[in-house]
Motif scaffolding. Structure first.
Motif, PDB file in Angstrom:
ATOM      1  N   ARG A 109       0.562  -1.308   0.053  1.00  0.00           N
ATOM      2  CA  ARG A 109       0.117   0.131   0.057  1.00  0.00           C
ATOM      3  C   ARG A 109       0.744   1.220   0.021  1.00  0.00           C
ATOM      4  NH1 ARG A 109      -4.954   0.299   4.264  1.00  0.00           N
ATOM      5  NH2 ARG A 109      -3.109   0.491   5.926  1.00  0.00           N
ATOM      6  N   SER A 110       1.965   1.101   0.823  1.00  0.00           N
ATOM      7  CA  SER A 110       2.731   2.413   0.907  1.00  0.00           C
ATOM      8  C   SER A 110       4.154   2.411   0.149  1.00  0.00           C
ATOM      9  CB  SER A 110       3.458   2.700   2.201  1.00  0.00           C
ATOM     10  OG  SER A 110       4.024   1.662   2.746  1.00  0.00           O
ATOM     11  N   ASN A 111       4.360   1.355  -0.711  1.00  0.00           N
ATOM     12  CA  ASN A 111       5.351   1.178  -1.449  1.00  0.00           C
ATOM     13  C   ASN A 111       6.786   1.378  -0.891  1.00  0.00           C
ATOM     14  OD1 ASN A 111       4.229   0.069  -4.072  1.00  0.00           O
ATOM     15  ND2 ASN A 111       3.628   2.167  -4.416  1.00  0.00           N
ATOM     16  N   GLU A 112       6.773   0.582   0.391  1.00  0.00           N
ATOM     17  CA  GLU A 112       7.913   0.558   1.199  1.00  0.00           C
ATOM     18  C   GLU A 112       8.357  -0.260   1.844  1.00  0.00           C
ATOM     19  OE1 GLU A 112       6.868   4.021   3.676  1.00  0.00           O
ATOM     20  OE2 GLU A 112       5.924   2.755   5.046  1.00  0.00           O
ATOM     21  N   TRP A 113       9.869  -0.531   2.124  1.00  0.00           N
ATOM     22  CA  TRP A 113      10.185  -1.648   2.992  1.00  0.00           C
ATOM     23  C   TRP A 113       9.862  -1.288   4.385  1.00  0.00           C
ATOM     24  CZ3 TRP A 113      10.939  -6.313   1.363  1.00  0.00           C
ATOM     25  CH2 TRP A 113      11.442  -6.729   0.054  1.00  0.00           C
ATOM     26  N   ARG A 114       9.522  -2.305   5.063  1.00  0.00           N
ATOM     27  CA  ARG A 114       9.294  -2.058   6.670  1.00  0.00           C
ATOM     28  C   ARG A 114      10.229  -3.010   7.473  1.00  0.00           C
ATOM     29  NH1 ARG A 114       3.048  -0.343   7.280  1.00  0.00           N
ATOM     30  NH2 ARG A 114       3.115   1.727   5.896  1.00  0.00           N
ATOM     31  N   VAL A 115      11.127  -2.782   8.365  1.00  0.00           N
ATOM     32  CA  VAL A 115      11.856  -3.549   9.360  1.00  0.00           C
ATOM     33  C   VAL A 115      11.308  -3.658  10.546  1.00  0.00           C
ATOM     34  CG1 VAL A 115      14.129  -4.131   9.928  1.00  0.00           C
ATOM     35  CG2 VAL A 115      13.681  -2.984   7.733  1.00  0.00           C
ATOM     36  N   THR A 116      11.122  -4.745  11.415  1.00  0.00           N
ATOM     37  CA  THR A 116      10.610  -4.797  12.590  1.00  0.00           C
ATOM     38  C   THR A 116      12.019  -5.115  13.521  1.00  0.00           C
ATOM     39  OG1 THR A 116       8.506  -5.376  11.991  1.00  0.00           O
ATOM     40  CG2 THR A 116       9.017  -5.772  14.344  1.00  0.00           C
ATOM     41  N   THR A 281      14.235   4.229   3.368  1.00  0.00           N
ATOM     42  CA  THR A 281      14.097   5.259   2.404  1.00  0.00           C
ATOM     43  C   THR A 281      15.214   4.794   1.385  1.00  0.00           C
ATOM     44  OG1 THR A 281      13.208   6.861   3.864  1.00  0.00           O
ATOM     45  CG2 THR A 281      14.478   7.616   1.744  1.00  0.00           C
ATOM     46  N   VAL A 282      14.986   5.204   0.148  1.00  0.00           N
ATOM     47  CA  VAL A 282      16.268   4.935  -0.869  1.00  0.00           C
ATOM     48  C   VAL A 282      17.066   5.704  -0.541  1.00  0.00           C
ATOM     49  CG1 VAL A 282      16.641   4.845  -3.401  1.00  0.00           C
ATOM     50  CG2 VAL A 282      14.248   3.883  -2.473  1.00  0.00           C
ATOM     51  N   VAL A 283      18.537   5.436  -0.823  1.00  0.00           N
ATOM     52  CA  VAL A 283      19.485   6.255  -0.630  1.00  0.00           C
ATOM     53  C   VAL A 283      19.567   7.209  -2.065  1.00  0.00           C
ATOM     54  CG1 VAL A 283      22.042   6.260  -0.483  1.00  0.00           C
ATOM     55  CG2 VAL A 283      20.853   4.845   0.671  1.00  0.00           C
ATOM     56  N   PRO A 284      19.833   8.407  -1.977  1.00  0.00           N
ATOM     57  CA  PRO A 284      19.889   9.024  -3.065  1.00  0.00           C
ATOM     58  C   PRO A 284      21.110   8.838  -3.827  1.00  0.00           C
ATOM     59  CG  PRO A 284      19.528  10.561  -1.221  1.00  0.00           C
ATOM     60  CD  PRO A 284      19.737   8.972  -0.708  1.00  0.00           C
TER      61      PRO A 284
END
Length: 547
Positions: A109-116, A281-284
Protein backbone atom coordinates in the motif's frame (compact mmCIF):
# COMPACT_ATOMS: atom_id res chain seq x y z
CA UNK A 1 -13.49 7.42 20.93
CA UNK A 2 -10.72 4.98 20.02
CA UNK A 3 -11.14 1.44 21.31
CA UNK A 4 -8.09 -0.81 21.43
CA UNK A 5 -7.73 -4.32 22.88
CA UNK A 6 -4.56 -5.49 24.59
CA UNK A 7 -2.73 -8.42 23.01
CA UNK A 8 -0.86 -11.35 24.61
CA UNK A 9 2.84 -10.64 25.23
CA UNK A 10 5.34 -12.21 22.84
CA UNK A 11 7.69 -14.91 24.12
CA UNK A 12 10.48 -16.95 22.55
CA UNK A 13 11.10 -20.68 22.95
CA UNK A 14 14.82 -20.06 22.34
CA UNK A 15 14.95 -17.32 24.95
CA UNK A 16 18.00 -17.70 27.19
CA UNK A 17 16.37 -15.92 30.11
CA UNK A 18 16.77 -12.48 31.66
CA UNK A 19 19.50 -11.22 33.96
CA UNK A 20 18.36 -9.80 37.28
CA UNK A 21 20.27 -8.48 40.27
CA UNK A 22 18.43 -7.50 43.47
CA UNK A 23 21.15 -5.80 45.49
CA UNK A 24 21.97 -2.10 45.46
CA UNK A 25 25.58 -2.85 46.38
CA UNK A 26 25.97 -5.37 43.53
CA UNK A 27 24.24 -3.05 41.06
CA UNK A 28 26.67 -0.28 41.99
CA UNK A 29 29.76 -2.49 41.81
CA UNK A 30 28.92 -4.56 38.72
CA UNK A 31 26.72 -2.22 36.68
CA UNK A 32 27.97 1.26 37.58
CA UNK A 33 27.91 2.44 33.95
CA UNK A 34 24.13 1.88 33.88
CA UNK A 35 23.58 4.41 36.67
CA UNK A 36 24.58 7.43 34.56
CA UNK A 37 24.09 8.86 31.08
CA UNK A 38 25.68 11.69 29.08
CA UNK A 39 23.86 14.43 31.00
CA UNK A 40 26.61 15.00 33.55
CA UNK A 41 24.21 14.30 36.43
CA UNK A 42 25.79 12.45 39.34
CA UNK A 43 25.35 8.67 39.03
CA UNK A 44 22.05 7.42 40.42
CA UNK A 45 21.20 4.32 42.41
CA UNK A 46 18.96 1.30 41.95
CA UNK A 47 18.04 -1.60 44.22
CA UNK A 48 17.30 -3.86 41.23
CA UNK A 49 18.59 -4.08 37.67
CA UNK A 50 16.82 -6.19 35.05
CA UNK A 51 17.91 -7.17 31.52
CA UNK A 52 15.07 -8.86 29.59
CA UNK A 53 15.46 -10.48 26.19
CA UNK A 54 11.81 -10.67 25.19
CA UNK A 55 8.49 -8.90 25.66
CA UNK A 56 6.86 -11.34 28.09
CA UNK A 57 9.73 -10.88 30.52
CA UNK A 58 9.11 -7.11 30.41
CA UNK A 59 5.39 -7.59 31.08
CA UNK A 60 6.02 -9.98 34.00
CA UNK A 61 8.59 -7.64 35.52
CA UNK A 62 6.34 -4.58 35.26
CA UNK A 63 3.44 -6.51 36.80
CA UNK A 64 5.63 -7.30 39.82
CA UNK A 65 7.00 -3.75 40.12
CA UNK A 66 3.50 -2.29 39.79
CA UNK A 67 2.18 -4.55 42.54
CA UNK A 68 5.08 -3.45 44.76
CA UNK A 69 4.64 0.20 43.66
CA UNK A 70 8.35 0.28 42.91
CA UNK A 71 9.79 2.92 40.58
CA UNK A 72 11.16 1.68 37.22
CA UNK A 73 13.66 3.75 35.24
CA UNK A 74 14.12 2.74 31.60
CA UNK A 75 17.59 2.50 30.10
CA UNK A 76 18.60 2.36 26.43
CA UNK A 77 21.93 3.57 25.04
CA UNK A 78 22.34 6.13 27.89
CA UNK A 79 23.33 8.82 25.38
CA UNK A 80 20.71 11.34 26.50
CA UNK A 81 21.82 14.68 27.95
CA UNK A 82 18.82 15.53 30.17
CA UNK A 83 19.22 12.72 32.73
CA UNK A 84 16.31 10.56 31.61
CA UNK A 85 18.16 7.26 32.18
CA UNK A 86 19.59 8.13 35.62
CA UNK A 87 17.68 6.16 38.30
CA UNK A 88 16.80 7.69 41.65
CA UNK A 89 16.13 4.44 43.48
CA UNK A 90 13.84 1.53 42.66
CA UNK A 91 14.50 -0.68 39.62
CA UNK A 92 16.42 -0.08 36.42
CA UNK A 93 15.07 -1.87 33.33
CA UNK A 94 17.75 -2.05 30.64
CA UNK A 95 16.74 -3.01 27.11
CA UNK A 96 20.34 -3.70 26.02
CA UNK A 97 19.74 -7.41 25.40
CA UNK A 98 16.59 -6.86 23.32
CA UNK A 99 18.68 -6.03 20.27
CA UNK A 100 17.57 -8.23 17.37
CA UNK A 101 16.15 -7.44 13.95
CA UNK A 102 13.13 -9.74 13.82
CA UNK A 103 11.69 -9.33 10.32
CA UNK A 104 11.32 -7.38 7.09
CA UNK A 105 8.37 -7.00 4.74
CA UNK A 106 7.36 -5.10 1.63
CA UNK A 107 4.25 -3.00 2.17
CA UNK A 108 2.28 -2.83 -1.07
CA UNK A 109 0.00 0.00 0.00
CA UNK A 110 2.81 2.43 0.85
CA UNK A 111 5.42 0.97 -1.56
CA UNK A 112 8.09 0.80 1.11
CA UNK A 113 10.26 -1.67 2.96
CA UNK A 114 9.46 -2.04 6.66
CA UNK A 115 11.79 -3.58 9.21
CA UNK A 116 10.72 -4.82 12.63
CA UNK A 117 13.33 -4.50 15.34
CA UNK A 118 13.72 -4.80 19.09
CA UNK A 119 14.42 -1.53 20.94
CA UNK A 120 17.91 -2.27 22.28
CA UNK A 121 19.76 -2.37 18.97
CA UNK A 122 22.19 0.53 18.56
CA UNK A 123 21.27 2.99 15.86
CA UNK A 124 24.65 2.77 14.08
CA UNK A 125 24.55 -1.03 14.07
CA UNK A 126 21.04 -0.97 12.62
CA UNK A 127 21.90 1.61 9.95
CA UNK A 128 25.08 -0.24 8.97
CA UNK A 129 23.20 -3.52 8.61
CA UNK A 130 20.52 -1.85 6.49
CA UNK A 131 23.21 -0.33 4.24
CA UNK A 132 24.91 -3.73 3.83
CA UNK A 133 21.58 -5.63 3.65
CA UNK A 134 22.97 -7.84 6.39
CA UNK A 135 19.84 -8.24 8.53
CA UNK A 136 19.94 -11.79 9.83
CA UNK A 137 22.20 -14.82 10.12
CA UNK A 138 21.08 -18.40 9.75
CA UNK A 139 18.21 -19.97 7.82
CA UNK A 140 14.95 -18.01 8.19
CA UNK A 141 13.27 -19.35 5.03
CA UNK A 142 10.45 -20.93 7.05
CA UNK A 143 9.85 -17.86 9.25
CA UNK A 144 6.87 -15.81 7.98
CA UNK A 145 8.45 -12.60 9.35
CA UNK A 146 11.28 -13.06 6.83
CA UNK A 147 9.38 -14.27 3.75
CA UNK A 148 10.19 -11.06 1.83
CA UNK A 149 13.93 -11.17 2.61
CA UNK A 150 14.96 -12.68 -0.79
CA UNK A 151 13.15 -9.84 -2.56
CA UNK A 152 14.94 -7.26 -0.38
CA UNK A 153 18.34 -8.81 -1.06
CA UNK A 154 17.78 -8.69 -4.83
CA UNK A 155 16.26 -5.18 -4.84
CA UNK A 156 18.72 -3.06 -6.89
CA UNK A 157 18.25 0.02 -4.69
CA UNK A 158 20.32 0.90 -1.66
CA UNK A 159 18.35 1.83 1.46
CA UNK A 160 18.82 3.83 4.63
CA UNK A 161 17.02 4.52 7.89
CA UNK A 162 17.17 8.35 7.87
CA UNK A 163 17.12 9.55 11.54
CA UNK A 164 20.63 10.83 12.34
CA UNK A 165 21.01 12.15 15.88
CA UNK A 166 24.56 13.17 16.77
CA UNK A 167 24.97 10.16 19.06
CA UNK A 168 24.61 7.19 16.72
CA UNK A 169 25.41 4.87 19.64
CA UNK A 170 21.89 5.59 20.92
CA UNK A 171 19.50 2.66 21.05
CA UNK A 172 16.79 2.66 18.43
CA UNK A 173 14.13 2.35 21.12
CA UNK A 174 15.62 5.35 22.90
CA UNK A 175 15.40 7.42 19.71
CA UNK A 176 11.71 6.51 19.45
CA UNK A 177 11.06 7.29 23.11
CA UNK A 178 12.61 10.73 22.62
CA UNK A 179 11.50 11.30 18.99
CA UNK A 180 15.14 11.93 18.17
CA UNK A 181 16.17 14.08 15.23
CA UNK A 182 19.35 15.35 13.62
CA UNK A 183 20.76 17.34 10.74
CA UNK A 184 18.81 15.49 8.02
CA UNK A 185 15.47 16.03 9.75
CA UNK A 186 14.83 19.01 7.46
CA UNK A 187 14.30 16.68 4.48
CA UNK A 188 13.47 13.33 6.04
CA UNK A 189 11.59 14.33 9.18
CA UNK A 190 11.94 13.29 12.81
CA UNK A 191 11.96 9.72 14.08
CA UNK A 192 8.16 9.60 14.33
CA UNK A 193 7.93 10.15 10.55
CA UNK A 194 9.54 6.73 10.01
CA UNK A 195 7.76 4.68 12.70
CA UNK A 196 4.91 2.56 11.33
CA UNK A 197 4.02 0.41 14.34
CA UNK A 198 4.88 -0.09 18.01
CA UNK A 199 4.35 -2.70 20.66
CA UNK A 200 4.21 -1.10 24.10
CA UNK A 201 3.97 -2.72 27.53
CA UNK A 202 2.10 -0.60 30.06
CA UNK A 203 2.92 -0.46 33.77
CA UNK A 204 -0.19 -2.59 34.35
CA UNK A 205 1.39 -5.32 32.12
CA UNK A 206 -1.12 -4.74 29.28
CA UNK A 207 0.52 -4.99 25.85
CA UNK A 208 -0.68 -2.69 23.07
CA UNK A 209 0.02 -3.16 19.38
CA UNK A 210 -0.43 0.20 17.69
CA UNK A 211 -0.24 0.59 13.91
CA UNK A 212 -0.07 4.02 12.31
CA UNK A 213 -3.26 4.94 10.49
CA UNK A 214 -5.56 2.69 12.53
CA UNK A 215 -6.20 4.88 15.59
CA UNK A 216 -6.84 8.55 14.79
CA UNK A 217 -8.15 10.60 17.70
CA UNK A 218 -11.56 12.20 17.39
CA UNK A 219 -13.10 15.16 19.23
CA UNK A 220 -13.70 13.08 22.37
CA UNK A 221 -9.90 12.94 22.96
CA UNK A 222 -10.29 9.60 24.76
CA UNK A 223 -9.01 6.05 24.27
CA UNK A 224 -10.64 2.97 25.75
CA UNK A 225 -8.30 0.05 26.42
CA UNK A 226 -9.69 -3.42 27.03
CA UNK A 227 -7.36 -5.75 28.92
CA UNK A 228 -7.10 -9.49 28.28
CA UNK A 229 -8.96 -10.15 31.53
CA UNK A 230 -11.88 -7.95 30.43
CA UNK A 231 -11.00 -4.84 32.44
CA UNK A 232 -11.65 -1.57 30.60
CA UNK A 233 -9.92 1.73 31.28
CA UNK A 234 -10.47 5.09 29.65
CA UNK A 235 -7.47 7.25 28.84
CA UNK A 236 -7.91 11.02 28.46
CA UNK A 237 -5.69 12.57 25.77
CA UNK A 238 -4.49 16.17 26.25
CA UNK A 239 -6.50 18.81 24.37
CA UNK A 240 -3.88 21.56 24.08
CA UNK A 241 -2.17 22.19 20.73
CA UNK A 242 1.58 21.47 20.57
CA UNK A 243 3.71 24.29 19.10
CA UNK A 244 4.03 24.53 15.32
CA UNK A 245 7.78 24.11 15.58
CA UNK A 246 10.11 21.17 15.96
CA UNK A 247 9.52 20.13 19.59
CA UNK A 248 10.06 17.30 22.08
CA UNK A 249 8.66 19.15 25.10
CA UNK A 250 5.84 17.25 26.80
CA UNK A 251 3.36 14.90 25.14
CA UNK A 252 2.47 15.62 21.52
CA UNK A 253 -1.10 16.83 21.17
CA UNK A 254 -2.64 17.76 17.83
CA UNK A 255 -6.04 17.64 16.18
CA UNK A 256 -6.73 14.23 14.57
CA UNK A 257 -3.47 12.91 15.98
CA UNK A 258 -2.60 9.23 15.60
CA UNK A 259 -2.46 7.33 18.89
CA UNK A 260 1.04 6.04 18.05
CA UNK A 261 2.35 9.61 18.30
CA UNK A 262 1.33 9.86 21.96
CA UNK A 263 3.89 7.18 22.85
CA UNK A 264 6.62 8.38 20.49
CA UNK A 265 8.55 11.07 22.35
CA UNK A 266 6.96 10.32 25.74
CA UNK A 267 10.40 9.68 27.30
CA UNK A 268 9.53 6.31 28.85
CA UNK A 269 6.78 7.76 31.06
CA UNK A 270 3.77 6.02 29.45
CA UNK A 271 5.04 2.54 28.61
CA UNK A 272 7.99 0.36 27.59
CA UNK A 273 8.52 0.08 23.83
CA UNK A 274 9.34 -3.55 23.07
CA UNK A 275 9.07 -3.73 19.28
CA UNK A 276 9.30 -1.08 16.53
CA UNK A 277 8.42 -1.28 12.84
CA UNK A 278 10.21 1.38 10.78
CA UNK A 279 10.14 2.35 7.12
CA UNK A 280 13.27 2.52 4.97
CA UNK A 281 14.14 5.17 2.38
CA UNK A 282 16.00 4.81 -0.91
CA UNK A 283 19.53 6.25 -0.74
CA UNK A 284 19.87 9.23 -3.13
CA UNK A 285 22.11 8.52 -6.12
CA UNK A 286 24.49 11.48 -5.65
CA UNK A 287 25.18 13.34 -2.38
CA UNK A 288 27.48 16.31 -1.80
CA UNK A 289 28.20 18.92 0.87
CA UNK A 290 29.59 22.43 1.14
CA UNK A 291 30.57 24.76 3.96
CA UNK A 292 29.84 28.35 2.90
CA UNK A 293 31.03 31.45 4.76
CA UNK A 294 29.18 34.74 5.31
CA UNK A 295 30.26 38.21 6.48
CA UNK A 296 27.25 38.62 8.80
CA UNK A 297 24.68 36.61 10.74
CA UNK A 298 21.94 38.28 8.69
CA UNK A 299 23.47 37.06 5.43
CA UNK A 300 23.76 33.48 6.70
CA UNK A 301 20.18 33.40 8.00
CA UNK A 302 18.72 35.03 4.87
CA UNK A 303 20.56 32.50 2.70
CA UNK A 304 18.83 29.73 4.66
CA UNK A 305 15.44 31.39 4.24
CA UNK A 306 16.04 31.81 0.50
CA UNK A 307 17.06 28.17 0.04
CA UNK A 308 14.01 27.00 1.99
CA UNK A 309 11.76 29.10 -0.25
CA UNK A 310 13.17 27.28 -3.29
CA UNK A 311 12.13 23.86 -1.96
CA UNK A 312 10.57 22.10 -4.95
CA UNK A 313 10.43 18.40 -5.90
CA UNK A 314 11.43 19.39 -9.45
CA UNK A 315 14.45 21.46 -8.38
CA UNK A 316 17.89 20.25 -9.57
CA UNK A 317 18.84 19.43 -5.99
CA UNK A 318 17.22 18.37 -2.72
CA UNK A 319 18.63 19.97 0.43
CA UNK A 320 19.01 17.40 3.23
CA UNK A 321 20.32 19.72 5.91
CA UNK A 322 21.48 23.25 6.70
CA UNK A 323 23.67 23.64 9.78
CA UNK A 324 24.66 27.00 11.29
CA UNK A 325 28.04 27.80 12.90
CA UNK A 326 28.54 31.17 14.58
CA UNK A 327 31.84 33.12 14.64
CA UNK A 328 32.82 31.69 18.05
CA UNK A 329 32.33 28.15 16.73
CA UNK A 330 34.51 28.99 13.72
CA UNK A 331 37.20 30.39 16.05
CA UNK A 332 37.07 27.15 18.01
CA UNK A 333 37.55 25.17 14.78
CA UNK A 334 40.56 27.32 13.84
CA UNK A 335 42.15 26.58 17.20
CA UNK A 336 41.52 22.85 16.77
CA UNK A 337 43.16 22.97 13.34
CA UNK A 338 46.25 24.62 14.84
CA UNK A 339 46.39 21.82 17.42
CA UNK A 340 46.12 19.17 14.70
CA UNK A 341 42.54 18.24 15.62
CA UNK A 342 39.56 17.46 13.36
CA UNK A 343 39.46 19.48 10.18
CA UNK A 344 43.23 19.94 10.05
CA UNK A 345 43.06 19.35 6.30
CA UNK A 346 40.30 21.91 5.72
CA UNK A 347 41.11 25.55 5.06
CA UNK A 348 38.96 28.05 6.94
CA UNK A 349 38.73 31.76 6.02
CA UNK A 350 40.10 34.58 8.16
CA UNK A 351 38.52 35.97 11.30
CA UNK A 352 36.30 38.39 9.36
CA UNK A 353 33.88 35.56 8.66
CA UNK A 354 30.95 35.92 11.07
CA UNK A 355 28.94 32.81 10.26
CA UNK A 356 28.91 29.65 8.16
CA UNK A 357 26.33 27.26 6.76
CA UNK A 358 27.09 23.57 6.26
CA UNK A 359 24.76 22.11 3.63
CA UNK A 360 24.20 18.51 2.53
CA UNK A 361 22.22 17.92 -0.65
CA UNK A 362 21.49 15.33 -3.30
CA UNK A 363 21.40 15.95 -7.03
CA UNK A 364 21.09 14.38 -10.48
CA UNK A 365 23.14 16.82 -12.56
CA UNK A 366 26.02 18.52 -10.73
CA UNK A 367 26.29 21.51 -13.10
CA UNK A 368 22.59 22.28 -12.67
CA UNK A 369 22.86 21.96 -8.89
CA UNK A 370 25.85 24.32 -8.73
CA UNK A 371 24.05 26.84 -10.92
CA UNK A 372 20.99 26.61 -8.70
CA UNK A 373 23.05 27.41 -5.56
CA UNK A 374 25.33 30.11 -6.92
CA UNK A 375 22.83 32.99 -7.09
CA UNK A 376 21.46 32.64 -3.52
CA UNK A 377 25.05 32.48 -2.25
CA UNK A 378 26.12 35.57 -4.21
CA UNK A 379 22.99 37.48 -3.17
CA UNK A 380 24.13 37.09 0.43
CA UNK A 381 27.83 37.83 -0.13
CA UNK A 382 29.12 34.28 -0.30
CA UNK A 383 30.27 31.95 -3.08
CA UNK A 384 31.01 28.33 -3.81
CA UNK A 385 34.44 29.52 -4.96
CA UNK A 386 35.26 30.39 -1.33
CA UNK A 387 33.41 27.45 0.19
CA UNK A 388 34.78 24.10 1.31
CA UNK A 389 33.13 21.51 -0.93
CA UNK A 390 32.70 17.81 -0.31
CA UNK A 391 32.09 15.79 -3.45
CA UNK A 392 33.42 12.44 -2.24
CA UNK A 393 32.96 10.27 0.85
CA UNK A 394 36.30 11.28 2.40
CA UNK A 395 35.75 15.04 2.21
CA UNK A 396 32.13 14.76 3.31
CA UNK A 397 33.25 12.73 6.30
CA UNK A 398 35.80 15.46 7.16
CA UNK A 399 33.06 18.09 7.05
CA UNK A 400 30.81 16.00 9.28
CA UNK A 401 33.68 15.51 11.73
CA UNK A 402 34.24 19.26 11.72
CA UNK A 403 30.62 19.91 12.74
CA UNK A 404 30.63 17.20 15.42
CA UNK A 405 34.00 18.38 16.75
CA UNK A 406 32.42 21.60 18.06
CA UNK A 407 30.34 20.05 20.89
CA UNK A 408 33.11 17.53 21.56
CA UNK A 409 35.68 20.33 21.97
CA UNK A 410 33.27 22.28 24.19
CA UNK A 411 32.88 19.23 26.44
CA UNK A 412 36.68 18.99 26.76
CA UNK A 413 36.92 22.65 27.79
CA UNK A 414 34.20 22.10 30.38
CA UNK A 415 35.92 18.96 31.70
CA UNK A 416 39.11 20.98 32.27
CA UNK A 417 37.22 23.71 34.12
CA UNK A 418 35.44 21.11 36.21
CA UNK A 419 38.83 20.04 37.57
CA UNK A 420 39.47 23.59 38.73
CA UNK A 421 35.97 24.47 39.99
CA UNK A 422 33.85 21.73 41.53
CA UNK A 423 30.35 21.48 40.09
CA UNK A 424 31.21 23.48 36.98
CA UNK A 425 29.31 22.50 33.84
CA UNK A 426 28.13 23.99 30.57
CA UNK A 427 24.66 25.42 30.17
CA UNK A 428 22.98 24.55 26.88
CA UNK A 429 19.75 25.47 25.14
CA UNK A 430 17.70 23.37 22.73
CA UNK A 431 15.13 25.83 21.43
CA UNK A 432 13.33 26.20 18.12
CA UNK A 433 10.73 28.54 16.66
CA UNK A 434 8.33 28.59 13.68
CA UNK A 435 9.81 29.36 10.25
CA UNK A 436 8.68 32.97 10.17
CA UNK A 437 10.44 33.73 13.48
CA UNK A 438 13.95 32.54 12.60
CA UNK A 439 15.43 35.98 11.86
CA UNK A 440 13.89 37.45 15.01
CA UNK A 441 15.25 34.61 17.15
CA UNK A 442 18.80 34.91 15.80
CA UNK A 443 18.87 38.68 16.25
CA UNK A 444 17.41 38.50 19.74
CA UNK A 445 19.77 35.73 20.85
CA UNK A 446 22.77 37.57 19.43
CA UNK A 447 21.94 40.76 21.34
CA UNK A 448 21.26 38.92 24.61
CA UNK A 449 24.43 36.83 24.40
CA UNK A 450 26.64 39.77 23.46
CA UNK A 451 25.34 41.78 26.42
CA UNK A 452 26.05 38.90 28.82
CA UNK A 453 29.84 38.86 28.19
CA UNK A 454 29.78 35.09 28.81
CA UNK A 455 31.76 32.67 26.67
CA UNK A 456 29.29 31.05 24.28
CA UNK A 457 28.97 29.06 21.06
CA UNK A 458 25.91 28.91 18.80
CA UNK A 459 25.38 26.13 16.26
CA UNK A 460 22.62 23.83 15.12
CA UNK A 461 19.94 22.79 12.69
CA UNK A 462 19.06 26.20 11.30
CA UNK A 463 16.94 24.76 8.47
CA UNK A 464 14.41 23.93 11.18
CA UNK A 465 14.98 27.15 13.16
CA UNK A 466 16.67 25.06 15.83
CA UNK A 467 19.84 26.39 17.45
CA UNK A 468 21.96 25.19 20.35
CA UNK A 469 23.50 27.88 22.55
CA UNK A 470 26.34 26.48 24.70
CA UNK A 471 27.42 28.78 27.54
CA UNK A 472 30.73 27.99 29.26
CA UNK A 473 31.01 29.60 32.71
CA UNK A 474 34.39 29.96 34.40
CA UNK A 475 33.26 30.31 38.01
CA UNK A 476 30.24 29.92 40.27
CA UNK A 477 29.07 33.48 39.67
CA UNK A 478 29.10 32.95 35.90
CA UNK A 479 27.34 29.59 36.31
CA UNK A 480 24.44 31.28 38.10
CA UNK A 481 24.38 33.99 35.44
CA UNK A 482 24.41 31.36 32.68
CA UNK A 483 21.46 29.48 34.19
CA UNK A 484 19.41 32.69 34.25
CA UNK A 485 20.50 33.50 30.72
CA UNK A 486 19.43 30.08 29.40
CA UNK A 487 16.00 30.54 30.92
CA UNK A 488 15.75 33.98 29.32
CA UNK A 489 16.59 32.49 25.91
CA UNK A 490 13.96 29.79 26.46
CA UNK A 491 11.38 32.46 27.30
CA UNK A 492 12.27 34.27 24.08
CA UNK A 493 11.70 31.11 22.03
CA UNK A 494 8.32 30.52 23.69
CA UNK A 495 7.33 34.15 23.08
CA UNK A 496 8.03 33.55 19.38
CA UNK A 497 5.67 30.54 19.41
CA UNK A 498 8.47 27.99 19.80
CA UNK A 499 9.64 25.37 22.25
CA UNK A 500 12.10 24.98 25.13
CA UNK A 501 13.23 21.59 23.80
CA UNK A 502 13.44 20.80 20.10
CA UNK A 503 15.24 17.44 20.21
CA UNK A 504 16.78 16.56 23.59
CA UNK A 505 13.54 16.15 25.52
CA UNK A 506 12.80 17.26 29.07
CA UNK A 507 14.14 14.40 31.21
CA UNK A 508 15.06 15.31 34.76
CA UNK A 509 16.98 18.49 33.96
CA UNK A 510 14.51 20.69 32.07
CA UNK A 511 11.25 20.14 33.95
CA UNK A 512 11.24 23.75 35.15
CA UNK A 513 11.19 24.95 31.53
CA UNK A 514 7.93 23.13 30.74
CA UNK A 515 6.10 25.73 32.80
CA UNK A 516 7.30 28.42 30.41
CA UNK A 517 5.46 26.64 27.59
CA UNK A 518 2.41 25.08 29.17
CA UNK A 519 -0.30 26.33 31.51
CA UNK A 520 -1.06 24.54 34.77
CA UNK A 521 -4.17 23.13 33.08
CA UNK A 522 -2.13 21.68 30.19
CA UNK A 523 0.41 20.13 32.58
CA UNK A 524 -2.44 18.57 34.56
CA UNK A 525 -3.81 17.09 31.32
CA UNK A 526 -0.44 15.43 30.68
CA UNK A 527 -0.35 14.05 34.22
CA UNK A 528 -3.92 12.75 33.86
CA UNK A 529 -2.90 10.85 30.71
CA UNK A 530 0.10 9.35 32.49
CA UNK A 531 -1.90 8.40 35.59
CA UNK A 532 -4.55 6.66 33.50
CA UNK A 533 -1.89 4.52 31.77
CA UNK A 534 0.37 4.18 34.83
CA UNK A 535 -1.91 4.35 37.90
CA UNK A 536 0.90 3.97 40.45
CA UNK A 537 3.17 6.37 38.53
CA UNK A 538 6.06 3.88 38.56
CA UNK A 539 7.50 4.49 35.07
CA UNK A 540 10.46 6.86 34.77
CA UNK A 541 9.63 8.93 37.87
CA UNK A 542 11.27 12.35 37.82
CA UNK A 543 11.22 12.48 34.01
CA UNK A 544 9.14 15.29 32.46
CA UNK A 545 7.15 15.84 35.69
CA UNK A 546 8.11 16.40 39.30
CA UNK A 547 7.99 13.23 41.40
Amino acid sequence: MIEITAVPPLSDVEDDGPIRVDSEALVESRFASYLADESGLDPGRAQTIFFPTFEKQVADFLREMNQRKMAVTLSGGRTGIVGGAVPHGGALLSLDRMNRIVGIRWDERSNEWRVTVQPGIRLKDFQDRIAKKDLVSGDVSSDPDWKDLPRFLTDPHRYLYPPDPTEDSASLGGTVATDASGARTYLFGRTRNHVRALRVVLATDDVLEIRRGENSLDLSRTVRIKSLDGRVKTIPIPSYESPHAKSTAGYLSMEKMDLIDLFIGSEGTLGVITLVEVALTVVPAHIAMFLAFFPSEDDAVRFVIRVRSLKDPNAPLRVHSLEYLDHNSLDLLRKMRQDGGPGAGIKLPDEKTVGAILCEFSYQDLAEAVGFLQKPLEDFHSSLDNAVTGMDERTMELLKQLRHAIPESINKIVAQRKKQVQGMHKIGTDTSVPDEKLELMVKSYSQILKASNLEHYVFGHVAENHLHVNILPRNQEELTQAERLAEKLAREAVAFGGTVSAEHGIGKMKKHLLRLMFSESALNEMIATKRALDPNMILSPGNVFEN
